[in-house]
Design a protein around this motif. Structure first.
Motif, PDB file in Angstrom:
ATOM      1  N   ASP A 340       0.448  -1.240   0.066  1.00  0.00           N
ATOM      2  CA  ASP A 340      -0.165  -0.147  -0.191  1.00  0.00           C
ATOM      3  C   ASP A 340       0.694   1.153  -0.336  1.00  0.00           C
ATOM      4  OD1 ASP A 340      -1.780   2.082   0.038  1.00  0.00           O
ATOM      5  OD2 ASP A 340      -2.467   1.654   2.251  1.00  0.00           O
ATOM      6  N   SER A 343      -0.531   4.619   1.488  1.00  0.00           N
ATOM      7  CA  SER A 343      -1.117   4.608   2.853  1.00  0.00           C
ATOM      8  C   SER A 343      -1.188   5.712   3.433  1.00  0.00           C
ATOM      9  CB  SER A 343       0.094   3.451   3.803  1.00  0.00           C
ATOM     10  OG  SER A 343       1.080   3.719   3.936  1.00  0.00           O
ATOM     11  N   SER A 347      -4.094   8.260   4.233  1.00  0.00           N
ATOM     12  CA  SER A 347      -3.922   8.887   5.750  1.00  0.00           C
ATOM     13  C   SER A 347      -3.769  10.526   6.137  1.00  0.00           C
ATOM     14  CB  SER A 347      -3.098   7.761   7.091  1.00  0.00           C
ATOM     15  OG  SER A 347      -2.855   6.691   6.747  1.00  0.00           O
ATOM     16  N   SER A 359      -4.662   0.876   6.507  1.00  0.00           N
ATOM     17  CA  SER A 359      -3.279   0.279   5.545  1.00  0.00           C
ATOM     18  C   SER A 359      -4.280  -1.462   5.124  1.00  0.00           C
ATOM     19  CB  SER A 359      -2.646   0.851   5.925  1.00  0.00           C
ATOM     20  OG  SER A 359      -1.805   0.276   4.435  1.00  0.00           O
TER      21      SER A 359
END
Length: 827
Positions: A340, A343, A347, A359
């Motif tokens: 990911d 991520s 976020s 994630s």
């Protein structure tokens, strides 16, 4: 602006450009006509030594500068050069041939072109034959004798060709692959790909009515049985009869073939498949042409915007043409295939929206590497063995892999992973096999600068070049002893050609140029063909025997251009006050420049386009009109600065990625340093500085005026990006990710989000037929400025112009407005 222009040094022509009156209202009609005739004569005459430049001349048909040689390449004998010339606006090119020893080139007639050596082509194992495609048909040339044989003559174009290891020729048209046997001349269909569901053949009845029909009616049952036997016979025949073509491959109706590659022995066919419903075109928009040829508005198809584009990635399939078996290629062998990588970005955006992001690992979308600066395939076969290396990229732009493929298992093994937290460069992706080895060579930016590496199977890669310079345009020599390359070792703005020994790593500089150049190695590896330029000298062709003296081959720059005393801009390093490296820039000083004079100079900063482009170099600028315009400005008392702000090309990875998720902010910091430097070093009045640029340069003009309203007193934005969510996906998603994933980056980087900051005069100019930066970009920003009640902007539209203007009258109108803006606001 009319009447007297004090202390400007303007010529009569420049006054006429601004709309000023050079004669009194009492002049007779005859006197006015005489003046008009004189003005027109001066406008159309090339500038002479000592004369002032005029906008009319600068923006005229550029053929007055000379029609230069383009697309030059070596002939097969390493003694001949081929190139084209095309006058501005001419519908067709002219083709030329020039022997290295000759004083001038010979123009080729149309009926000679098929005999001319072709730039592209493939060679057999012994390099005795060359196969190539000309006008969609297939040709083979015997290099020893020069004999050319045409193998196809048809209206359906041949798309690709290769020699097989036994000397046969394979070629493909669309999704069908053919083989020509050299011993018999037999024309064989190796593979026919059908993107459709496989026909069902003879089926037993399934419904009650059908079963009853077959049970009760003997004729129907007999027809069914006969059809089944014919089908079984045909299947058996196709397997046992060697005279029949290979069976058709049915690969379903959900995808289409985006690329194919045939193995050297003709056994394997590697396919890249993509969702057939995916299109680069927008589902919702068109680009209106208000001046259609029939008098109506033409609806021109438009590309998709990054906000709506959703590239699906590609799927790899391996066909074994010998066993007629198919393997789906798995991507688990790619390191990080399920990471990911976004991520942190997700976020941050979730937190701003008041949410949280969890994630999770998931397979990423991949595709064959799309490099904007190369012509080689992303699939490279080792010619002496069935080994294949594939260069792949993640659709999210964070990874590039070089992987080898296990042909038996259909699995990949990572040989090199290039990961970038910002984005992997779409340049510097050349790679290949060293002949007769298991070793790969490739370019990589992993140290922060593009360099050459060699990787032996099972071992760590070894760099062949190292340092704070950029390596590009690599060429493997004909005997694989050297890798030739271009680099800017001496200065970021100076190119030279080098070669490095593959075995020893010994490096050798081959050219001693003081500008910019492109090169092509001759087929025999003994000479270089150069297209080289300097700051005031447009590119011409040169020949350099390796170890010998350079020889100029062409001289197409016009005498009128060469005789004019152009100012060669100084290339300077502007210190950064924002923690960055020095910012390289071109500076043009006013005629009669006096650093100590009491009255300080006005100044203009030019912002180059493309973002990732280099213009502060020692070669002739691709912005040739702007180069001449800057010379004109110096005649009128301006200092001009042309900066390679952060994000520009030629300075390594960190300079390139400084704008990641933050376009328009580091660059404006660099522009601030540019203004400060001019005030300190060139006697510029910092309160009398303007800026302009086109495309990315127009975007940067917006960002400067909107976010630092006191920095410039005026700005002109040409064909400008106003909202990155409306630009294309391949470019924008690299730098800002995508709007659905990273709205923070788009809102931070799009001028329309900062328009409330406008306080100084702004000129917006756009072509209605711009299919790169849509005219709608400017329309949306204008409406935004109207609603913000901003009175200090003006617009100009160009109804027939695409992104790169074509008509001299449009160029002239555009730059008259820019010039007038600066004269009004900076003096």
């Amino acid at each position: 602006m009319t009447g007297l222009i004090r202390n400007s040094g303007l010529s009569l022509i420049a006054i006429a450009i601004l709309g000023g009156c050079a004669s009194s209202e009492n002049h007779s009609a005859v006197q006015k006509q005489d003046m008009h005739t004189k003005v027109q004569a001066e406008l159309t005459a090339p500038p002479q030594v000592g004369e002032n430049l005029t906008l009319n001349q600068i923006m005229a048909n550029p053929d007055w500068m000379g029609v230069l040689a383009k697309g030059a390449y070596w002939g097969d004998d390493s003694q001949t050069i081929f190139f084209t010339r095309q006058a501005h606006g001419a519908p067709i090119k002219e083709y030329y041939r020039q022997d290295v020893a000759a004083a001038q080139a010979t123009q080729l007639n149309l009926n000679q072109l098929h005999h001319a050596d072709q730039e592209s082509g493939v060679f057999d194992k012994n390099r005795s034959r060359k196969a190539y495609i000309y006008q969609g048909n297939l040709f083979v040339k015997e290099l020893a004798t020069g004999q050319i044989i045409q193998l196809t003559r048809q209206n359906d174009n041949v798309d690709g060709v290769r020699f097989l290891t036994n000397g046969d020729i394979a070629f493909w048209q669309g999704d069908t692959v053919f083989r020509i046997h050299q011993d018999s001349g037999m024309f064989e269909q190796l593979a026919s790909i059908k993107m459709a569901v496989k026909p069902k053949g003879v089926e037993a009845p399934t419904s009650y009515i059908a079963k009853q029909q077959h049970r009760l009616i003997q004729y129907v049952a007999m027809q069914q049985e006969n059809a089944k036997k014919r089908e079984e016979h045909q299947n058996e025949l196709s397997q046992l009869d060697p005279t029949l073509a290979a069976k058709v491959w049915y690969l379903g109706d959900k995808e289409t073939v985006s690329d194919l590659s045939l193995s050297p022995d003709g056994r394997y066919l590697l396919l890249s498949l993509i969702d057939k419903d995916y299109s680069w075109r927008s589902e919702h928009d068109i680009m209106p042409n208000y001046l259609g040829k029939d008098g109506y508005v033409d609806a021109v198809p438009a590309r998709a915007r990054v906000a709506e584009d959703n590239p699906p990635g590609e799927r790899l399939v391996l066909l074994d043409l010998q066993t007629h078996s198919l393997k789906d290629i798995t991507i688990e062998g790619l390191e990080g295939f399920d990471e990911d990588v976004l991520s942190g970005v997700k976020s941050e955006n979730a937190k701003l929206a008041g949410d949280t992001y969890k994630s999770e690992k998931s397979p990423r979308k991949i595709q064959l590497m799309q490099d904007w600066g190369w012509s080689q395939s992303a699939v490279q076969w080792q010619e002496s063995a069935n080994r294949v290396a594939i260069m792949l990229e993640a659709v999210d732009n964070k990874d590039r892999w070089i992987a080898t493929l296990d042909l038996e298992k259909g699995s990949m093994k990572t040989q090199h992973r290039l990961h970038d937290e910002a984005w992997v460069n779409y340049n510097f992706n050349q790679f290949g096999w060293l002949p007769e080895t298991n070793n790969l060579y490739y370019l990589s930016e992993e140290t922060g600068y593009s360099h050459i590496y060699v990787k032996q199977a099972g071992k760590q890669a070894e760099p062949l070049t190292q340092g704070k310079f950029v390596v590009s345009d690599i060429t493997l020599g004909p005997k694989a002893q050297f890798i030739y390359y271009k680099a800017n070792k001496q200065h970021p703005g100076i190119d030279n050609v080098y070669r490095v020994s593959v075995k020893t790593g010994k490096d050798e500089q081959l050219t001693q140029w003081d500008g910019q150049l492109d090169y092509t190695l001759s087929p025999d590896g003994k000479s270089l063909l150069l297209n080289a330029s300097r700051r005031t000298e447009p590119g011409e062709l040169f020949i350099l025997p390796i170890g010998g003296a350079i020889k100029q081959l062409t001289s197409y720059t016009s005498d009128a251009f060469k005789k004019y005393q152009w100012q060669a801009p100084k290339v300077v390093a502007v210190p950064s006050s924002h923690g960055a490296e020095d910012i390289y820039a071109r500076v043009y000083l006013p005629q009669g420049y006096d650093k100590s004079r009491g009255e300080k100079y006005p100044a203009v900063i030019f912002n180059h386009g493309a973002g990732y482009l280099q213009n502060a170099h020692y070669g002739f600028s691709g912005y040739f009109r702007e180069f001449m315009f800057h010379n004109l400005l110096t005649q009128q008392g301006y200092v001009v600065l042309d900066m390679d702000y952060r994000g520009s090309k030629g300075y390594g990875r960190d300079w390139r990625t400084a704008v990641y998720r933050n376009m328009g902010h580091p660059e404006v910091e660099d522009l601030k340093d540019g203004v400060s430097w001019m005030a300190t070093h060139t006697n510029v009045d910092a309160s009398k500085v303007g800026t302009y640029g086109g495309s990315y340069g127009g975007f940067l003009t917006f960002m400067a005026l909107f976010t630092e309203p006191e920095l410039f007193q005026a700005g002109a934005a040409l064909r400008p990006v106003t909202d990155w969510a409306h630009y294309n996906a391949p470019y924008t998603s690299n730098i800002l990710n995508t709007p659905d994933v990273d709205p923070i980056a788009y809102e931070r980087s799009s001028p329309i989000e900062h328009a409330q900051g406008l306080q100084k005069p702004l000129l917006i100019m756009s072509g209605v037929l711009d299919d790169n930066v849509f005219f709608q970009d400017s329309v949306r920003l204008v409406q935004r400025l109207i609603e913000l009640e901003k009175p200090m902007f003006e617009t100009a539209i160009y109804p027939v112009e695409p992104h790169g203007f074509k008509q001299p009258s449009s160029w002239l109108d555009e730059y008259r407005r820019i010039y007038k803006l600066f004269e009004q606001e900076l003096k």
